[in-house]
Design a protein around this motif. Sequence first.
Motif, PDB file in Angstrom:
ATOM      1  N   LEU A  81       3.388   2.465   2.749  1.00  0.00           N
ATOM      2  CA  LEU A  81       2.720   2.468   4.058  1.00  0.00           C
ATOM      3  C   LEU A  81       2.782   1.090   4.695  1.00  0.00           C
ATOM      4  O   LEU A  81       2.940   0.957   5.912  1.00  0.00           O
ATOM      5  N   ASP A 137      -4.837   6.359  -1.487  1.00  0.00           N
ATOM      6  CA  ASP A 137      -3.798   5.326  -1.413  1.00  0.00           C
ATOM      7  C   ASP A 137      -3.779   4.520  -2.712  1.00  0.00           C
ATOM      8  O   ASP A 137      -4.747   4.512  -3.481  1.00  0.00           O
ATOM      9  N   THR A 138      -2.682   3.811  -2.921  1.00  0.00           N
ATOM     10  CA  THR A 138      -2.541   2.937  -4.090  1.00  0.00           C
ATOM     11  C   THR A 138      -2.157   1.542  -3.638  1.00  0.00           C
ATOM     12  O   THR A 138      -1.232   1.372  -2.830  1.00  0.00           O
ATOM     13  N   ARG A 162       1.167   5.409   0.090  1.00  0.00           N
ATOM     14  CA  ARG A 162       0.472   6.630   0.496  1.00  0.00           C
ATOM     15  C   ARG A 162       1.427   7.806   0.279  1.00  0.00           C
ATOM     16  O   ARG A 162       2.505   7.835   0.858  1.00  0.00           O
ATOM     17  N   ILE A 165       0.870  -1.176   0.000  1.00  0.00           N
ATOM     18  CA  ILE A 165       0.000   0.000   0.000  1.00  0.00           C
ATOM     19  C   ILE A 165       0.905   1.223   0.000  1.00  0.00           C
ATOM     20  O   ILE A 165       1.800   1.342   0.849  1.00  0.00           O
ATOM     21  N   ALA A 184      -6.441   1.351   4.884  1.00  0.00           N
ATOM     22  CA  ALA A 184      -6.257   2.071   3.621  1.00  0.00           C
ATOM     23  C   ALA A 184      -7.368   3.102   3.452  1.00  0.00           C
ATOM     24  O   ALA A 184      -8.457   2.961   4.018  1.00  0.00           O
TER      25      ALA A 184
END
Length: 331
Positions: free
Chosen positions: A242, A299-300, A237, A235, A295
Motif C-alpha cells: 500500500l 494491514d501489516t 494490505r 504497509i 493504516a
Amino acid sequence: MRLIQFEDQAGQRRVGVIEGAQVRTLRATSSTRELALAAIRSGHGLVEEVLARGSDAGPDYAGLLQAGRVLPPLDHEDPAHCLVSGTGLTHLGSAATRDKMHQQGEPDEATLTDTMRIFKWGLDGGKPAQGQVGAQPEWFYKGDGSIVVRPGGDLPLPAFAEDAGEEPELVGLYVIGDDGLPHRLGYALGNEFSDHVMERRNYLYLAHSKLRACAFGPELRVGELPAHLQGHSRILRGGQVLWEGEFLSGEGNMCHSLANLEFHHFKYAQFLRPGDVHVHYFGTATLSFADGIKAAPGDTFEIAMDEFGAPLRNGIVACEVPILPGSVARL
C-alpha cells in the motif's frame, strides 16, 4: 552478533544466536536480561558471556518466525520493571515531517515554532564533545513492558484511537546493573506505533498519542552501529504494498548523538533502579501518515534494515477500551 529470545517446542524460553538461517541455542539461558546481568557482574561484555556459556545447534529461524515463537529480544519477567520511552525531532528531516503532518490540520504557528526551535537546538548542540552536556531532546513515555507486542504479533488499536500510524526507528536496549548504572546491550529495529491524528489536533496531545502498543526486534544487534543506516518501511494490505518509504538512521543522519540522547534519559535517578529494563526509541523522519496514508486493522507493517537481519512485521487488530465512562468505582 545478533541475539533473539524464543520459545522452544515445549514452550520454554530460550536465547539464541543467529547464524545464517539457523539459531544456536545458548546453554542454561532463559532470558537476555539474565545473560546481560551475568555479563555485568562478571565484568565483561555480552559477547564474552555468550561465548563462555556455549551453544548447541538449534531450530530453523524462519520456522520460529512463521510459528510466532520469537519473543521481543529483551524483556523483564515483571512488565512493570520495563520502561518504554522515546525521543523525537532527533533525525535530520524529522522537523519537516512533523510540520508537514501538522499542516494537514489547522495551522498552529506557535506549535510549529516550538517544533522548529527544539529541532534547531538539536542541530546546534545535539552532538556535544565527549564529557559535555548537549541540547535536551523532546522526550516521551509510552508505557511499561505490557505494551510490547512480539514480532509477528498484532498491534492492538483501541476503540478511542484516531490513527494507527507506524514509526520505523532504532531502539536502544538497556539493563540497569546492580550498581545503578545503565548498560546498553545493543540495538533493535522498532515500530513506535502512534496516533498521529490525535497529535495533529493539538501538539499538547502528543503525550496521549504515544500511549499505544509498540514492537521491536526480532533481533538484538550487539555492538556499535555504522554512522549511516538505510532501511525501508512498508504497509501491506491484502498482500500488496500500500505504501513504502526509505528511512535513514545512524548518527550520520541525526542531529543528536546517541550518547546525548542516552544521557538525557538516564540522568533521572528514578530510571536507575537495579535490574530494570529500558526500551528507548530514538526517533524517525519517515511516516506514511505524512503522505496521507491511513493504516487499518488487517494491514501489516514491515520494517527492515540489512544490518538487523530479519524484518520486523506486525499486523493491526481492533480492540475494546477496558472501561466505560463513569465506570471508575468509588470506595
